[in-house]
Design a protein around this motif. Structure first.
Motif, PDB file in Angstrom:
ATOM      1  N   GLU A  71       0.820  -1.207   0.000  1.00 42.41           N
ATOM      2  CA  GLU A  71       0.000   0.000   0.000  1.00 42.41           C
ATOM      3  C   GLU A  71       0.859   1.263   0.000  1.00 42.41           C
ATOM      4  OE1 GLU A  71      -4.004  -1.334   2.363  1.00 42.41           O
ATOM      5  OE2 GLU A  71      -2.211  -0.987   3.578  1.00 42.41           O
ATOM      6  N   VAL A  72       2.154   1.101  -0.289  1.00 41.83           N
ATOM      7  CA  VAL A  72       3.112   2.213  -0.286  1.00 41.83           C
ATOM      8  C   VAL A  72       3.806   2.286  -1.641  1.00 41.83           C
ATOM      9  CG1 VAL A  72       5.171   3.199   0.796  1.00 41.83           C
ATOM     10  CG2 VAL A  72       3.524   1.922   2.191  1.00 41.83           C
ATOM     11  N   LEU A  73       3.913   3.485  -2.172  1.00 43.49           N
ATOM     12  CA  LEU A  73       4.697   3.746  -3.377  1.00 43.49           C
ATOM     13  C   LEU A  73       5.671   4.868  -3.040  1.00 43.49           C
ATOM     14  CD1 LEU A  73       5.101   3.254  -6.486  1.00 43.49           C
ATOM     15  CD2 LEU A  73       3.508   5.175  -6.832  1.00 43.49           C
ATOM     16  N   VAL A  74       6.964   4.579  -3.055  1.00 46.34           N
ATOM     17  CA  VAL A  74       7.961   5.610  -2.762  1.00 46.34           C
ATOM     18  C   VAL A  74       8.111   6.502  -3.991  1.00 46.34           C
ATOM     19  CG1 VAL A  74      10.319   6.075  -2.006  1.00 46.34           C
ATOM     20  CG2 VAL A  74       9.142   4.017  -1.203  1.00 46.34           C
ATOM     21  N   LEU A  75       8.134   7.809  -3.750  1.00 42.88           N
ATOM     22  CA  LEU A  75       8.155   8.792  -4.829  1.00 42.88           C
ATOM     23  C   LEU A  75       9.404   9.663  -4.758  1.00 42.88           C
ATOM     24  CD1 LEU A  75       4.485  10.098  -4.476  1.00 42.88           C
ATOM     25  CD2 LEU A  75       5.329   8.574  -6.287  1.00 42.88           C
ATOM     26  N   ALA A  76       9.769  10.212  -5.903  1.00 43.78           N
ATOM     27  CA  ALA A  76      10.817  11.236  -5.950  1.00 43.78           C
ATOM     28  C   ALA A  76      10.174  12.584  -5.603  1.00 43.78           C
ATOM     29  CB  ALA A  76      11.461  11.265  -7.324  1.00 43.78           C
ATOM     30  N   GLY A  77       9.659  12.674  -4.384  1.00 46.48           N
ATOM     31  CA  GLY A  77       8.930  13.852  -3.938  1.00 46.48           C
ATOM     32  C   GLY A  77       7.473  13.797  -4.362  1.00 46.48           C
ATOM     33  N   SER A  78       6.618  14.517  -3.635  1.00 44.92           N
ATOM     34  CA  SER A  78       5.196  14.546  -4.000  1.00 44.92           C
ATOM     35  C   SER A  78       4.989  15.066  -5.413  1.00 44.92           C
ATOM     36  CB  SER A  78       4.421  15.427  -3.018  1.00 44.92           C
ATOM     37  OG  SER A  78       4.380  14.852  -1.736  1.00 44.92           O
ATOM     38  N   ALA A  79       5.893  15.933  -5.875  1.00 45.28           N
ATOM     39  CA  ALA A  79       5.750  16.485  -7.216  1.00 45.28           C
ATOM     40  C   ALA A  79       5.734  15.379  -8.271  1.00 45.28           C
ATOM     41  CB  ALA A  79       6.866  17.488  -7.508  1.00 45.28           C
ATOM     42  N   GLU A  80       6.507  14.315  -8.053  1.00 48.17           N
ATOM     43  CA  GLU A  80       6.456  13.205  -9.003  1.00 48.17           C
ATOM     44  C   GLU A  80       5.066  12.579  -8.995  1.00 48.17           C
ATOM     45  OE1 GLU A  80       8.103   8.824 -10.237  1.00 48.17           O
ATOM     46  OE2 GLU A  80       8.293   9.496  -8.165  1.00 48.17           O
ATOM     47  N   GLY A  81       4.487  12.425  -7.809  1.00 49.91           N
ATOM     48  CA  GLY A  81       3.142  11.865  -7.721  1.00 49.91           C
ATOM     49  C   GLY A  81       2.125  12.700  -8.477  1.00 49.91           C
ATOM     50  N   PHE A  82       2.223  14.023  -8.362  1.00 47.72           N
ATOM     51  CA  PHE A  82       1.299  14.892  -9.092  1.00 47.72           C
ATOM     52  C   PHE A  82       1.490  14.732 -10.599  1.00 47.72           C
ATOM     53  CE2 PHE A  82       1.857  17.686  -5.159  1.00 47.72           C
ATOM     54  CZ  PHE A  82       0.775  17.110  -4.523  1.00 47.72           C
ATOM     55  N   ALA A  83       2.739  14.615 -11.029  1.00 47.58           N
ATOM     56  CA  ALA A  83       3.012  14.457 -12.455  1.00 47.58           C
ATOM     57  C   ALA A  83       2.444  13.151 -12.995  1.00 47.58           C
ATOM     58  CB  ALA A  83       4.518  14.519 -12.702  1.00 47.58           C
ATOM     59  N   LEU A  84       2.260  12.169 -12.122  1.00 48.98           N
ATOM     60  CA  LEU A  84       1.744  10.870 -12.542  1.00 48.98           C
ATOM     61  C   LEU A  84       0.213  10.815 -12.584  1.00 48.98           C
ATOM     62  CD1 LEU A  84       4.125   8.547 -10.477  1.00 48.98           C
ATOM     63  CD2 LEU A  84       4.187   8.894 -12.953  1.00 48.98           C
ATOM     64  N   LEU A  85      -0.465  11.824 -12.059  1.00 44.63           N
ATOM     65  CA  LEU A  85      -1.921  11.775 -11.958  1.00 44.63           C
ATOM     66  C   LEU A  85      -2.629  11.520 -13.291  1.00 44.63           C
ATOM     67  CD1 LEU A  85      -2.708  14.598  -9.362  1.00 44.63           C
ATOM     68  CD2 LEU A  85      -2.834  12.114  -9.029  1.00 44.63           C
ATOM     69  N   PRO A  86      -2.153  12.059 -14.408  1.00 41.64           N
ATOM     70  CA  PRO A  86      -2.846  11.759 -15.670  1.00 41.64           C
ATOM     71  C   PRO A  86      -2.896  10.269 -16.002  1.00 41.64           C
ATOM     72  CG  PRO A  86      -1.456  13.689 -15.939  1.00 41.64           C
ATOM     73  CD  PRO A  86      -1.124  13.104 -14.596  1.00 41.64           C
TER      74      PRO A  86
END
Length: 349
Positions: A71-86
């Motif tokens: 249930e965890v995905l490590v990100l290169a900062g939250s900004a990477e997560g936002f970039a993945l939203l599409p």
């Protein structure tokens, strides 16, 4: 609002030689124990980031929040997560504003239709779940919200969840709130819930890019589908492990308690400046409203005095008379109060 305005962040307002109230990072460098840990990890950067290291990071985060590692995905900062939203392929995204603008920027750049759900200063920027369009299949909200500093009740945020909808809660500043009040990081029972966390603010790691997402495994897999190989660096993985340890969580809790006192004192001093309205909130920053029509000139005068503040007019729902200031030590607040008083007097004259 155009994409350039949505992608304006506090680091643009800050600059060399300026006293920085524009960026919400606490401190100028990570604590010594974390720095030492990262220095040791440097010996491993000759190798590609390992799957076993990522697994260790996910296990550390899972233990911290009472979740499973899948249930965890490590990100290169939250900004990477936002970039993945599409990658979630939303048809209509509802973004609660005023709020952090990067999620909207990423979605609009990908051609996703975005609708604003504006909160109102008149009622303290309270969240009204019924204002979100029923047809929105992605809802984005910050808690506490940036830049208003409002901490929404977890029950109200939960009420945004709906069948067939992804609910993204940006908790970049949640660890700066004592007890992480109102957090949904451990809420594995909310279908479609995604929670993003950042290590940037509390641990002074803006240059490292480290964070993580929490959610259902299938949802995380959809989010991660377009990622390149080795998206998170060895040092970021090590930072996630270290900052998820119980001792680090306790340290963050103590820092959050100190911030409450510092924030209250800074708010009181700023509210005493004639013409300044300090809006209520719970976060390591304060949203100020200046007298009508003076915001741009006051910001320019502050910059001329060597002080950077975050402009407010790039946040949907705010205008040029809003500025955001980070919570800073009392000596720095004294400089801000003096410069702000002089700027307002100069502009009024």
């Amino acid at each position: 609002m155009d994409l350039a305005s949505l992608r304006h962040h506090g680091d643009v307002d800050a600059g060399p030689g300026l006293l920085d109230f524009a960026v919400n990072v606490q401190g100028s460098a990570p604590p010594p124990w974390l720095r030492d840990r990262l220095v040791v990890a440097l010996d491993g950067i000759g190798r590609y980031p390992a799957a076993a290291h990522d697994q260790q990071a996910r296990e550390a985060v899972a233990a911290r929040h009472g979740r499973r590692p899948d249930e965890v995905l490590v990100l290169a900062g939250s900004a990477e997560g936002f970039a993945l939203l599409p990658a979630l392929r939303p048809r209509l995204a509802a973004v609660v504003h005023p709020g952090f603008t990067e999620p909207e920027a990423a979605l609009r750049a990908a051609g996703v239709e975005v609708v604003h759900v504006l909160t109102d200063e008149a009622d303290g920027h309270a969240l009204h779940p019924e204002a979100v369009p029923a047809e929105a299949d992605l809802v984005v909200i910050g808690n506490p919200t940036n830049p208003t500093g409002v901490l929404h009740r977890a029950a109200d945020v939960r009420a945004l969840a709906a069948p067939g909808r992804v609910l993204l809660v940006d908790e970049a500043f949640a660890d700066a709130v004592p007890g992480e009040a109102e957090s949904l990081a451990g809420a594995a029972d909310v279908p479609g819930l995604l929670v993003f966390r950042s290590l940037t603010k509390t641990w002074a790691l803006a240059g490292l890019r480290a964070g993580y997402a929490l959610g259902e495994p299938e949802l995380l897999a959809r989010l991660a589908a377009p990622r390149p190989p080795w998206p998170v660096s060895t040092l970021a993985l090590e930072a996630v492990i270290g900052c998820s340890a119980p001792s680090a969580v306790e340290e963050a809790q103590r820092a959050a308690e100190r911030l409450v006192t510092a924030r209250a004192e800074q708010a009181e001093r700023l509210a005493a400046v004639p013409g300044v309205t300090v809006l209520p909130g719970t976060a390591p920053y304060l949203l100020l409203r200046l007298p009508d029509g003076r915001g741009d000139r006051v910001r320019a005068a502050l910059r001329a005095a060597g002080i950077a503040v975050r402009r407010g007019d790039t946040f949907p729902g705010l205008g040029p008379d809003h500025i955001r200031v980070a919570v800073r030590p009392a000596s720095q607040v004294s400089r801000l109060v003096t410069a702000l008083s002089e700027a307002l007097e100069e502009v009024a004259a």
